[in-house]
Scaffold this active site. Structure first.
Site, PDB file in Angstrom:
ATOM      1  N   ASN A 107     -10.991  28.974 -23.791  1.00  0.00           N
ATOM      2  CA  ASN A 107     -10.532  28.930 -25.181  1.00  0.00           C
ATOM      3  C   ASN A 107      -9.552  27.767 -25.273  1.00  0.00           C
ATOM      4  O   ASN A 107      -8.393  27.889 -24.887  1.00  0.00           O
ATOM      5  CB  ASN A 107      -9.867  30.249 -25.578  1.00  0.00           C
ATOM      6  CG  ASN A 107      -9.432  30.272 -27.042  1.00  0.00           C
ATOM      7  OD1 ASN A 107      -9.462  29.262 -27.725  1.00  0.00           O
ATOM      8  ND2 ASN A 107      -9.015  31.432 -27.512  1.00  0.00           N
ATOM      9  N   ARG A 123     -15.091  29.642 -26.510  1.00  0.00           N
ATOM     10  CA  ARG A 123     -14.772  30.156 -27.832  1.00  0.00           C
ATOM     11  C   ARG A 123     -14.700  28.965 -28.788  1.00  0.00           C
ATOM     12  O   ARG A 123     -13.976  28.001 -28.552  1.00  0.00           O
ATOM     13  CB  ARG A 123     -13.431  30.883 -27.809  1.00  0.00           C
ATOM     14  CG  ARG A 123     -13.032  31.486 -29.154  1.00  0.00           C
ATOM     15  CD  ARG A 123     -11.918  30.721 -29.810  1.00  0.00           C
ATOM     16  NE  ARG A 123     -11.522  31.295 -31.099  1.00  0.00           N
ATOM     17  CZ  ARG A 123     -10.407  31.011 -31.738  1.00  0.00           C
ATOM     18  NH1 ARG A 123      -9.549  30.149 -31.221  1.00  0.00           N
ATOM     19  NH2 ARG A 123     -10.141  31.548 -32.901  1.00  0.00           N
ATOM     20  N   ARG A 140       1.014  33.838 -41.787  1.00  0.00           N
ATOM     21  CA  ARG A 140       0.080  33.510 -42.865  1.00  0.00           C
ATOM     22  C   ARG A 140       0.252  34.483 -44.025  1.00  0.00           C
ATOM     23  O   ARG A 140       0.449  35.678 -43.824  1.00  0.00           O
ATOM     24  CB  ARG A 140      -1.367  33.567 -42.371  1.00  0.00           C
ATOM     25  CG  ARG A 140      -1.718  32.539 -41.314  1.00  0.00           C
ATOM     26  CD  ARG A 140      -3.181  32.700 -40.912  1.00  0.00           C
ATOM     27  NE  ARG A 140      -3.543  31.811 -39.818  1.00  0.00           N
ATOM     28  CZ  ARG A 140      -4.238  32.190 -38.753  1.00  0.00           C
ATOM     29  NH1 ARG A 140      -4.657  33.448 -38.641  1.00  0.00           N
ATOM     30  NH2 ARG A 140      -4.546  31.321 -37.810  1.00  0.00           N
ATOM     31  N   GLU A 150     -12.163  39.849 -25.918  1.00  0.00           N
ATOM     32  CA  GLU A 150     -12.960  38.732 -26.414  1.00  0.00           C
ATOM     33  C   GLU A 150     -13.545  37.906 -25.274  1.00  0.00           C
ATOM     34  O   GLU A 150     -14.658  37.382 -25.379  1.00  0.00           O
ATOM     35  CB  GLU A 150     -12.103  37.860 -27.325  1.00  0.00           C
ATOM     36  CG  GLU A 150     -11.702  38.561 -28.622  1.00  0.00           C
ATOM     37  CD  GLU A 150     -10.740  37.753 -29.461  1.00  0.00           C
ATOM     38  OE1 GLU A 150     -11.204  36.897 -30.239  1.00  0.00           O
ATOM     39  OE2 GLU A 150      -9.518  37.981 -29.335  1.00  0.00           O
ATOM     40  N   HIS A 200     -12.388  35.915 -36.124  1.00  0.00           N
ATOM     41  CA  HIS A 200     -12.197  37.017 -35.164  1.00  0.00           C
ATOM     42  C   HIS A 200     -13.510  37.755 -34.912  1.00  0.00           C
ATOM     43  O   HIS A 200     -13.507  38.894 -34.444  1.00  0.00           O
ATOM     44  CB  HIS A 200     -11.154  38.039 -35.673  1.00  0.00           C
ATOM     45  CG  HIS A 200      -9.761  37.519 -35.746  1.00  0.00           C
ATOM     46  ND1 HIS A 200      -8.829  38.013 -36.645  1.00  0.00           N
ATOM     47  CD2 HIS A 200      -9.118  36.543 -35.052  1.00  0.00           C
ATOM     48  CE1 HIS A 200      -7.686  37.381 -36.499  1.00  0.00           C
ATOM     49  NE2 HIS A 200      -7.840  36.483 -35.528  1.00  0.00           N
TER      50      HIS A 200
END
Length: 400
Positions: free
Chosen positions: A7, A95, A245, A387, A184
């Site tokens: 990643n 990813r 956010r 993940e 996600h």
């Protein structure tokens, strides 16, 4: 078979080497502050086991290739390595943030795939270039080893038009592909499969509301194993309130703030992505700090917590309405898995929807898949996400 999961961020490189026969991580690490005066590499050997051992290296990493070379040296180190030679790495799974509508499932990386990743850099300006850099570094360092791209947007590609289109002029979708993509997705897909297995049912026999709650937050409505809606949009900014956010706001606020505060569009974008959310309300983005502040009577921290939970609760209700019936509400990721206060607040006063949790079980931290249901018709589950394992599994599936 060993799969190296990568990643690659703008100034970081997360990695995990997974043995796919046992589906266990041989090591898991992170290189931080790439390109800065001093960087850090942290690698955990046999992570999350009784034999876990940590190796920490402080040194500068000029670029991602330098960082990856150092990772390879560490993986094959006589003392701290987990393999003898890099030839023991059979495949590399990456990813990748965004593949638009062109990429609907994990794919072996080709020049065409890399062109698509470049094409969507305007929609993923921080992630897509870094993801691409990670791929190209691995192509150079591991010649002949297949690279597979696993995209955050894949799981949400099953959303119908009524869910993914914005009510803007249709020409904007046709010309610029402005639509909701969702993110996600790798986590949501993994958790949906694990929830089905936990409940002893096939994924197509289940309707789920999945709450991926961490510093970044998203939810998905899963009908018969397929995503039919998700909270994030064309970027990860839409939807829930997050660490920094803002999530959903009135879009007219953007020109209003630009005019009144004299900010550029880029500056407002930074404000909404990095200076808002929990941080914007109370000056803290870590929920653990917020809980501690609430206990001390910090009213802004309490407001931030209430706002955070309220927005999750609203989406739970709307997704129940969209799905018609829900078999389980699933909590995952850092906050979802570990924060009993948030889970209890989200599930409070939801008996009308068949949601009733065992508060004692909820307050117990176990780190395993489990049910919190206390006699309600709707299951409430904690499913730890993984993940990296999902990326590794997708990599093996593609190459098979």
């Amino acid at each position: 078979m060993n799969v190296l999961v990568i990643n690659s961020g703008s100034s970081s490189l997360k990695f995990q080497l997974i043995n796919m026969e046992s589906e266990t991580a041989l090591c898991s690490g992170l290189v931080e502050r790439i390109g800065q005066e001093m960087g850090k590499l942290v690698n955990k050997l046999a992570p999350d086991t009784d034999d876990e051992r940590k190796v920490v290296i402080d040194e500068p990493f000029a670029d991602h290739e330098t960082a990856m070379k150092r990772v390879v040296e560490l993986l094959t180190d006589e003392k701290d390595g987990v393999i003898k030679d890099k030839s023991e790495i059979n495949a590399i799974g990456h990813r990748v943030l965004l593949g638009g509508e062109e990429i609907k499932e994990s794919v072996k990386v080709t020049d065409e795939v890399k062109d698509i990743i470049r094409k969507y850099i305007p929609l993923g300006p921080l992630h897509n270039p870094a993801n691409l850099a990670g791929i190209e570094v691995c192509e150079h360092l591991f010649p002949g080893v297949p690279n597979v791209g696993v995209f955050d947007t894949e799981f949400h590609q099953t959303m119908p038009e009524k869910a993914f289109l914005y009510p803007l002029p249709y020409e904007l979708y046709e010309e610029l592909r402005i639509r909701r993509y969702g993110f996600h997705g790798t986590s949501h897909r993994f958790v949906a499969k694990r929830a089905a297995k936990f409940l002893g049912k096939a994924p197509e026999d289940l309707n789920l509301v999945i709450c991926h709650l961490g510093n970044g937050c998203s939810m998905s409505a899963v009908k018969a194993g397929k995503c039919v809606d998700t909270t994030m949009g064309i970027t990860p900014l839409e939807g829930l309130m997050m660490g920094t956010r803002c999530g959903d706001i009135d879009p007219a606020l953007v020109p209003f703030i630009m005019d009144r505060k004299g900010l550029t569009g880029a500056e407002v974008d930074t404000l909404m992505n990095k200076q808002s959310g929990l941080y914007g309300i109370c000056g803290m983005s870590d929920m653990r700090d917020i809980h501690a502040a609430v206990e001390k009577g910090d009213t802004k921290a309490k407001t931030a917590l209430d706002m955070f939970v309220y927005r999750i609760k609203k989406y739970v209700g709307s997704y129940i309405a969209a799905l018609g019936n829900v078999d389980a509400i699933v909590f995952t990721a850092g906050i979802g898995e570990n924060d009993d206060i948030v889970r209890e607040m989200v599930c409070a006063d939801m008996e009308l929807f068949g949601i009733k949790i065992d508060t004692e079980e909820n307050a117990t931290r176990r780190g395993i898949e489990r049910s919190l249901n206390d006699g309600g018709k709707t299951e409430v589950l904690i499913i730890p996400t993984n993940e990296e394992l999902e990326i590794a599994q997708a990599t093996v599936k593609v190459l098979a």
